[in-house]
Scaffold this motif. Sequence first.
Motif, PDB file in Angstrom:
ATOM      1  N   MET A 177       0.851  -1.180   0.000  1.00  0.00           N
ATOM      2  CA  MET A 177       0.000   0.000   0.000  1.00  0.00           C
ATOM      3  C   MET A 177       0.892   1.237   0.000  1.00  0.00           C
ATOM      4  N   LEU A 178       0.270   2.391  -0.202  1.00  0.00           N
ATOM      5  CA  LEU A 178       1.036   3.636  -0.117  1.00  0.00           C
ATOM      6  C   LEU A 178       1.690   3.775   1.254  1.00  0.00           C
ATOM      7  N   ASP A 179       1.021   3.278   2.287  1.00  0.00           N
ATOM      8  CA  ASP A 179       1.593   3.321   3.642  1.00  0.00           C
ATOM      9  C   ASP A 179       2.926   2.591   3.724  1.00  0.00           C
ATOM     10  N   ASP A 180       3.095   1.548   2.900  1.00  0.00           N
ATOM     11  CA  ASP A 180       4.337   0.784   2.927  1.00  0.00           C
ATOM     12  C   ASP A 180       5.475   1.524   2.230  1.00  0.00           C
ATOM     13  N   ILE A 181       5.132   2.375   1.277  1.00  0.00           N
ATOM     14  CA  ILE A 181       6.163   3.110   0.540  1.00  0.00           C
ATOM     15  C   ILE A 181       6.669   4.303   1.340  1.00  0.00           C
ATOM     16  N   LEU A 182       5.776   4.917   2.115  1.00  0.00           N
ATOM     17  CA  LEU A 182       6.136   6.145   2.836  1.00  0.00           C
ATOM     18  C   LEU A 182       7.406   6.018   3.676  1.00  0.00           C
ATOM     19  N   PRO A 183       7.538   5.004   4.548  1.00  0.00           N
ATOM     20  CA  PRO A 183       8.746   4.955   5.388  1.00  0.00           C
ATOM     21  C   PRO A 183      10.025   4.733   4.596  1.00  0.00           C
ATOM     22  N   ILE A 184       9.943   3.991   3.483  1.00  0.00           N
ATOM     23  CA  ILE A 184      11.134   3.766   2.664  1.00  0.00           C
ATOM     24  C   ILE A 184      11.519   5.048   1.941  1.00  0.00           C
ATOM     25  N   TRP A 185      10.502   5.754   1.436  1.00  0.00           N
ATOM     26  CA  TRP A 185      10.758   7.060   0.807  1.00  0.00           C
ATOM     27  C   TRP A 185      11.404   8.005   1.814  1.00  0.00           C
ATOM     28  N   ALA A 186      10.873   8.024   3.051  1.00  0.00           N
ATOM     29  CA  ALA A 186      11.408   8.918   4.078  1.00  0.00           C
ATOM     30  C   ALA A 186      12.849   8.553   4.427  1.00  0.00           C
ATOM     31  N   ASP A 188      15.022   7.182   2.426  1.00  0.00           N
ATOM     32  CA  ASP A 188      15.865   7.592   1.303  1.00  0.00           C
ATOM     33  C   ASP A 188      16.085   9.096   1.271  1.00  0.00           C
ATOM     34  N   ARG A 189      15.024   9.848   1.514  1.00  0.00           N
ATOM     35  CA  ARG A 189      15.061  11.296   1.307  1.00  0.00           C
ATOM     36  C   ARG A 189      15.362  12.107   2.556  1.00  0.00           C
ATOM     37  N   ASN A 190      15.138  11.517   3.737  1.00  0.00           N
ATOM     38  CA  ASN A 190      15.382  12.220   4.996  1.00  0.00           C
ATOM     39  C   ASN A 190      14.659  13.568   5.040  1.00  0.00           C
ATOM     40  N   PRO A 191      13.325  13.578   4.804  1.00  0.00           N
ATOM     41  CA  PRO A 191      12.585  14.842   4.787  1.00  0.00           C
ATOM     42  C   PRO A 191      12.324  15.358   6.197  1.00  0.00           C
ATOM     43  N   THR A 192      11.864  16.588   6.291  1.00  0.00           N
ATOM     44  CA  THR A 192      11.493  17.156   7.585  1.00  0.00           C
ATOM     45  C   THR A 192      10.201  16.506   8.063  1.00  0.00           C
ATOM     46  N   PRO A 193       9.930  16.525   9.367  1.00  0.00           N
ATOM     47  CA  PRO A 193       8.659  15.979   9.865  1.00  0.00           C
ATOM     48  C   PRO A 193       7.442  16.627   9.208  1.00  0.00           C
ATOM     49  N   LYS A 194       7.521  17.926   8.940  1.00  0.00           N
ATOM     50  CA  LYS A 194       6.405  18.611   8.298  1.00  0.00           C
ATOM     51  C   LYS A 194       6.151  18.055   6.905  1.00  0.00           C
ATOM     52  N   THR A 195       7.211  17.821   6.148  1.00  0.00           N
ATOM     53  CA  THR A 195       7.061  17.265   4.802  1.00  0.00           C
ATOM     54  C   THR A 195       6.467  15.858   4.864  1.00  0.00           C
ATOM     55  N   GLN A 196       6.897  15.071   5.827  1.00  0.00           N
ATOM     56  CA  GLN A 196       6.336  13.729   5.975  1.00  0.00           C
ATOM     57  C   GLN A 196       4.844  13.791   6.266  1.00  0.00           C
ATOM     58  N   GLN A 197       4.430  14.735   7.108  1.00  0.00           N
ATOM     59  CA  GLN A 197       3.011  14.885   7.411  1.00  0.00           C
ATOM     60  C   GLN A 197       2.217  15.288   6.180  1.00  0.00           C
ATOM     61  N   MET A 198       2.803  16.154   5.348  1.00  0.00           N
ATOM     62  CA  MET A 198       2.130  16.574   4.118  1.00  0.00           C
ATOM     63  C   MET A 198       1.938  15.385   3.175  1.00  0.00           C
ATOM     64  N   PHE A 199       2.959  14.555   3.032  1.00  0.00           N
ATOM     65  CA  PHE A 199       2.846  13.371   2.170  1.00  0.00           C
ATOM     66  C   PHE A 199       1.789  12.412   2.719  1.00  0.00           C
ATOM     67  N   LYS A 200       1.781  12.235   4.040  1.00  0.00           N
ATOM     68  CA  LYS A 200       0.790  11.354   4.662  1.00  0.00           C
ATOM     69  C   LYS A 200      -0.626  11.873   4.418  1.00  0.00           C
ATOM     70  N   ALA A 201      -0.808  13.178   4.567  1.00  0.00           N
ATOM     71  CA  ALA A 201      -2.131  13.770   4.337  1.00  0.00           C
ATOM     72  C   ALA A 201      -2.571  13.592   2.890  1.00  0.00           C
ATOM     73  N   THR A 202      -1.632  13.715   1.954  1.00  0.00           N
ATOM     74  CA  THR A 202      -1.962  13.508   0.547  1.00  0.00           C
ATOM     75  C   THR A 202      -2.416  12.075   0.310  1.00  0.00           C
ATOM     76  N   CYS A 203      -1.727  11.113   0.915  1.00  0.00           N
ATOM     77  CA  CYS A 203      -2.114   9.715   0.757  1.00  0.00           C
ATOM     78  C   CYS A 203      -3.521   9.460   1.279  1.00  0.00           C
TER      79      CYS A 203
END
Length: 345
Positions: A177-186, A188-203
Amino acid sequence: MLTYLTKRGSTYYFRRVVPHDLRERVGKSEFTFSLKTKDKAEAKRRCLEAAQQVQAAIDEASEANPLEPVSTTTLAAKPMSRAVTKALAYRAVQNRRRAAFQAGSLAEEDEHWRNQIDIYRAAMRGELDLGMTLDKLEGSIAGVEAALSGADDDALLARADQYLAERAKPPEPMGQMLDDILPIWALDRNPTPKTQQMFKATCVAFEEVAGRKTVGAYAPADIRAYVTKLREKGRSAATIESRLNHLRALFRQGIGQGWITTDPTASIKPPTKGDAKQVRRPFTVDELAAIFSSPVFKDSQRPKGGGGEAAFWLPLLALWTGARLNEIGHDVTPVSHPAITRVRG
């Protein structure tokens, strides 16, 4: 300083020793050839180009090498953050140095990595194109330097092991699922917590429209439905493009993981600024009732944050005239006649 650069008489040569464990695959113990110049500056430039070509040959020979050497080609091929690149470089160089020590060639191995740092720095100066981002170049330099210092860094090794373990997880084909991709993407990219929340909200918002499916089950039609819903909600073109980019990054991460073979966002283009404005829906009766039953209209309140009289007049003018906000928000002047308001654009 590039130690691959040597001089015979007045002519400069390139010389690089092949690691012991790769000599059988490469077919030689060293690369040595003339750079065909007597000018030192030109020799340095040609040496950098030669180093890149020789590295590619060594990379090809080392594909089956369990030591997983860090190279310009393997690093360029994978998306990863500076921190992950540093950890992987540190881990790989440490492994290479231990093997070189056992083979009695530690000095040659260290010389190679010092030259590799020079190559990375040349790429940062724009003298070479290694196909690597600035994060990867800086991370590679930091990791190699940390390994050459001889210091043990358990935190770097742990981060590298975590990254490799995440990428090595055996997937259930097309079952993520998209939920499974999110932690691997994070990771790889080491985004800020705010960016991670934005991606989660989009999903979450996307799944509300397209349904919760495995990533391989989504089609371009699902992406178009999501874009349409955003447009119906009056989202700006920039916001829609941002949400599309979130999904695009995750689906491409899924391709990189081998979980899916196609990106359903690839053929979807965000609306232009003009398109986004054209699809803004009108207010419903209930929404208008909520506006005109507010304290501004019921109790004659004039909140300073709402622009004083503007809070009362702008909604009325918009309702009566159908004018856009940027048309009526410049200069509104009530006049003496109770039925007349002058609007100057």
